[in-house]
Design a protein around this motif. Structure first.
Motif, short mmCIF file in Angstrom:
data_model
loop_
_atom_site.label_atom_id
_atom_site.label_comp_id
_atom_site.label_asym_id
_atom_site.label_seq_id
_atom_site.Cartn_x
_atom_site.Cartn_y
_atom_site.Cartn_z
N ALA A 1 6.07 8.32 -23.29
CA ALA A 1 5.01 8.06 -24.40
C ALA A 1 4.15 8.78 -24.71
O ALA A 1 3.49 9.51 -25.61
N ARG A 2 3.35 8.84 -23.60
CA ARG A 2 1.90 9.33 -23.17
C ARG A 2 2.10 10.84 -23.23
O ARG A 2 1.15 11.61 -23.76
N GLN A 3 2.80 11.49 -22.62
CA GLN A 3 3.11 12.81 -22.28
C GLN A 3 4.74 13.24 -22.83
O GLN A 3 5.39 13.59 -21.65
N PRO A 4 5.15 13.41 -23.79
CA PRO A 4 6.51 13.69 -23.96
C PRO A 4 6.90 15.02 -23.44
O PRO A 4 8.14 15.35 -22.89
N LEU A 5 5.96 16.18 -23.65
CA LEU A 5 6.46 17.30 -23.48
C LEU A 5 6.39 17.71 -21.79
O LEU A 5 7.35 18.25 -21.44
N ARG A 6 5.66 17.11 -21.27
CA ARG A 6 5.39 17.31 -19.83
C ARG A 6 6.75 16.61 -19.02
O ARG A 6 7.18 16.99 -18.26
N PHE A 7 7.07 15.41 -19.74
CA PHE A 7 8.07 14.71 -19.26
C PHE A 7 9.58 15.58 -19.30
O PHE A 7 10.25 15.56 -18.46
N ILE A 8 9.50 16.02 -20.68
CA ILE A 8 10.91 16.85 -20.94
C ILE A 8 11.12 18.13 -20.10
O ILE A 8 11.88 18.53 -19.57
N ALA A 9 9.76 18.80 -19.89
CA ALA A 9 9.76 20.02 -18.93
C ALA A 9 10.25 19.54 -17.47
O ALA A 9 10.75 20.16 -16.84
N ALA A 10 9.78 18.38 -16.98
CA ALA A 10 10.07 17.93 -15.61
C ALA A 10 11.70 17.61 -15.76
O ALA A 10 12.25 17.90 -14.57
N LEU A 11 12.27 17.21 -16.82
CA LEU A 11 13.51 17.06 -16.73
C LEU A 11 14.11 18.17 -16.93
O LEU A 11 15.44 18.05 -15.96
N LEU A 12 13.94 19.22 -17.40
CA LEU A 12 14.50 20.63 -17.77
C LEU A 12 14.23 21.25 -16.26
O LEU A 12 15.39 21.77 -15.90
N ALA A 13 13.14 21.02 -15.53
CA ALA A 13 13.13 21.72 -14.17
C ALA A 13 14.26 20.86 -13.07
O ALA A 13 14.80 21.84 -12.30
N VAL A 14 14.24 19.66 -13.20
CA VAL A 14 15.22 19.24 -12.29
C VAL A 14 16.67 19.41 -12.81
O VAL A 14 17.38 19.79 -11.93
N ALA A 15 16.99 19.70 -14.06
CA ALA A 15 18.52 19.84 -14.49
C ALA A 15 18.59 21.53 -13.97
O ALA A 15 19.68 21.78 -13.32
N ALA A 16 17.61 22.43 -14.12
CA ALA A 16 17.81 23.67 -13.60
C ALA A 16 18.20 23.77 -12.13
O ALA A 16 19.06 24.72 -11.60
N ILE A 17 17.16 22.90 -11.42
CA ILE A 17 17.40 23.12 -9.98
C ILE A 17 18.73 22.47 -9.55
O ILE A 17 19.39 23.15 -8.55
N LEU A 18 18.97 21.55 -10.32
CA LEU A 18 20.49 20.83 -9.79
C LEU A 18 21.52 21.90 -10.27
O LEU A 18 22.67 21.92 -9.51
N TYR A 19 21.57 22.46 -11.32
CA TYR A 19 22.54 23.71 -11.72
C TYR A 19 22.60 24.86 -10.74
O TYR A 19 23.57 24.99 -10.39
N LEU A 20 21.50 25.31 -10.32
CA LEU A 20 21.53 26.36 -9.40
C LEU A 20 21.83 25.93 -8.06
O LEU A 20 22.48 26.66 -7.17
N SER A 21 21.74 24.55 -7.75
CA SER A 21 22.09 24.22 -6.32
C SER A 21 23.68 23.91 -6.31
O SER A 21 24.43 24.01 -5.19
N VAL A 22 24.08 23.46 -7.50
CA VAL A 22 25.69 23.25 -7.39
C VAL A 22 26.69 24.31 -7.85
O VAL A 22 27.77 24.52 -7.32
N MET A 23 26.20 25.29 -8.72
CA MET A 23 26.98 26.45 -9.05
C MET A 23 27.68 27.28 -8.00
O MET A 23 28.78 27.65 -8.05
N PRO A 24 26.96 27.52 -6.93
CA PRO A 24 27.78 28.41 -5.72
C PRO A 24 29.17 27.49 -5.37
O PRO A 24 29.84 28.25 -4.70
N PHE A 25 29.00 26.34 -5.28
CA PHE A 25 30.15 25.51 -4.81
C PHE A 25 31.20 25.24 -5.92
O PHE A 25 32.29 24.90 -5.67
N THR A 26 30.94 25.71 -7.20
CA THR A 26 31.92 25.45 -8.18
C THR A 26 32.84 26.58 -8.47
O THR A 26 33.95 26.86 -8.95
N GLY A 27 32.32 27.80 -7.79
CA GLY A 27 33.20 29.20 -7.89
C GLY A 27 33.02 29.92 -9.24
O GLY A 27 33.55 30.69 -9.60
N ALA A 28 31.85 29.44 -10.09
CA ALA A 28 31.53 30.22 -11.35
C ALA A 28 30.87 31.32 -11.22
O ALA A 28 30.98 32.08 -12.05
N TRP A 29 30.39 31.70 -9.98
CA TRP A 29 29.71 32.93 -9.92
C TRP A 29 30.59 33.95 -9.35
O TRP A 29 30.18 35.29 -8.82
N SER A 30 31.77 33.61 -8.99
CA SER A 30 32.84 34.72 -8.30
C SER A 30 33.39 35.61 -9.35
O SER A 30 33.55 35.22 -10.39
#
Length: 117
Positions: free
Chosen positions: A88-117
């Motif tokens: 409630a105090r800093q919604p944009l910063r909170f959403i940006a942090a969630l997006l950063a976590v989601a991007a890191i998770l995506y980049l970490s998992v993608m090589p193992f799913t075979g989607a880059w082959s």
């Protein structure tokens, strides 16, 4: 026959002692079992009479509500804020942090799913 009331696995000693005190003060008879030497048994608090369970549940619910209120007051006094308050105090910063976590998770998992082959 007794009934299982409160499992003691990974319960802090002060919390277990508070439950024992609560039951003793209410004159609810109980007994305890421990996990044994190898931790294979069930460490728990058992009520001697199953008829006492409803009363014990009500007492424990009151105790937990009081404990929660005290803990929240201590956090507020120490200047700590909850996740909802921080959002409630800093919604944009909170959403940006969630997006950063989601991007890191995506980049970490993608090589193992075979989607880059």
């Amino acid at each position: 026959m007794g009934c299982l009331y409160f499992k003691l696995h990974d319960v802090p000693a002060p919390e277990a002692e508070a439950v024992r005190t609560l039951l003793n003060d209410a004159d609810i008879s109980f007994y305890e079992t421990d996990a044994g030497n190898w931790g294979l048994s069930l460490a728990a608090i058992w009520l001697t009479h199953e008829a006492d369970k409803a009363r014990a549940d009500a007492l424990l619910a009151d105790y937990q509500a009081q404990h929660r209120a005290e803990a929240q007051a201590q956090l507020a006094e120490a200047g700590m804020e909850s996740l909802a308050q921080r959002f409630a105090r800093q919604p944009l910063r909170f959403i940006a942090a969630l997006l950063a976590v989601a991007a890191i998770l995506y980049l970490s998992v993608m090589p193992f799913t075979g989607a880059w082959s």
